[in-house]
Design a protein around this motif. Structure first.
Motif, short mmCIF file in Angstrom:
data_model
loop_
_atom_site.label_atom_id
_atom_site.label_comp_id
_atom_site.label_asym_id
_atom_site.label_seq_id
_atom_site.Cartn_x
_atom_site.Cartn_y
_atom_site.Cartn_z
N SER A 1 -49.44 136.91 35.25
CA SER A 1 -49.31 136.27 36.29
C SER A 1 -50.30 135.03 36.96
O SER A 1 -50.36 134.76 37.78
N THR A 2 -52.03 135.64 35.72
CA THR A 2 -52.75 134.93 36.22
C THR A 2 -52.62 133.65 35.38
O THR A 2 -53.62 132.76 35.89
N LEU A 3 -51.77 133.45 34.47
CA LEU A 3 -51.44 131.97 34.25
C LEU A 3 -50.73 131.01 34.86
O LEU A 3 -50.86 129.89 34.06
N THR A 4 -50.36 130.64 35.93
CA THR A 4 -49.55 129.66 36.71
C THR A 4 -50.08 130.01 38.02
O THR A 4 -50.28 131.17 38.87
N ASP B 1 -38.79 135.13 34.52
CA ASP B 1 -37.88 134.35 35.61
C ASP B 1 -37.75 134.50 37.07
O ASP B 1 -37.38 133.62 37.46
N ASP B 2 -38.63 135.30 37.32
CA ASP B 2 -38.89 135.10 38.80
C ASP B 2 -40.55 135.96 38.86
O ASP B 2 -40.79 136.51 38.34
N ILE B 3 -41.65 134.52 39.24
CA ILE B 3 -43.15 134.82 38.93
C ILE B 3 -43.18 135.89 39.73
O ILE B 3 -44.17 136.79 39.52
N ALA B 4 -42.70 135.36 41.23
CA ALA B 4 -43.16 136.48 42.73
C ALA B 4 -42.86 138.03 42.15
O ALA B 4 -43.11 138.82 42.29
#
Length: 224
Positions: free
Chosen positions: A159-162, A213-216
């Motif tokens: 998640s830190t990569l975007t 599919d969904d970063i959140a």
């Protein structure tokens, strides 16, 4: 200071609070050095003669355990600095620094660092801020190791990569899986199992990228 360095200097925690005059004095004898992937920057136990800022690429900091195993302390990317405290005190480097990709570093002379600090108390704020960033990173690392599962650690890393906040996205893995595992305090086989488990949460990982599919939802998984 040369123009290509301006952005990196502005964004560096170590230097971004300095006046232009103090910053220029500090960087008067600084040099850019390029390293190839796998090249050693300094070894654990070497005299600490310089501070470094990553301008491009990634650097691994590691220690050898008494048993001869490598323990990854940190992996640093663009705009991160390292070795400030050792260069300031004149003590040996407690870690080995290695380029884990082709990279470019700004090398600042340790003696000049000490002189500028003595003559310009404002520089102490930059050093304290930089030290706090390192400290906070270590606290977060310990928290992740003790309070989060392997799957959560991998989810947090991805998640830190975007900077995307929601919806689907694709991220490039910044370095190889062996280094990702070491940075997350995992064995490579445990990392592979975590990647497999993440398929249930809409994450598909191949050799160089992850499709999410969904970063959140992934960020929620990392925080549970």
């Amino acid at each position: 200071m040369k123009a290509p360095l301006s952005e990196a200097v502005r964004k560096s925690v170590l230097l971004n609070g300095l006046s232009e005059e103090v910053r220029d004095r500090l960087l008067k004898d600084s040099v850019q050095r390029s390293y190839a992937e796998g090249e050693t920057i300094f070894l654990q136990g070497d005299p600490a003669r310089a501070v470094f800022i990553v301008l491009r690429g990634f650097v691994k900091l590691s220690r050898m355990t008494p048993g001869g195993a490598e323990a990854v302390v940190s992996i640093l990317g663009r705009n991160r600095s390292f070795a400030e405290a050792m260069a300031l005190r004149g003590t040996p480097y407690p870690v080995t620094a290695e380029a884990i990709s082709d990279c470019t570093l700004l090398q600042i002379d340790g003696t000049r660092l000490r002189h500028v600090l003595l003559e310009n108390p404002e520089f102490a704020i930059g050093l304290l801020a930089s030290t706090f960033v390192h400290f906070q990173a270590l606290v977060n690392q310990i928290e992740n190791l003790k309070a989060h599962t392997g799957v959560q650690r991998v989810a947090q890393f991805l998640s830190t990569l975007t900077e995307a906040e929601s919806g689907p996205c694709e991220v490039a893995l910044p370095y190889n899986k062996r280094l990702i595992a070491g940075n997350l305090g995992m064995q490579p086989e445990s990392l592979s199992r975590a990647f497999a488990r993440l398929r249930e949460h809409g994450v598909k990982v191949d050799s160089s990228k992850a499709v999410i599919d969904d970063i959140a939802q992934l960020r929620l998984l990392a925080q549970d």
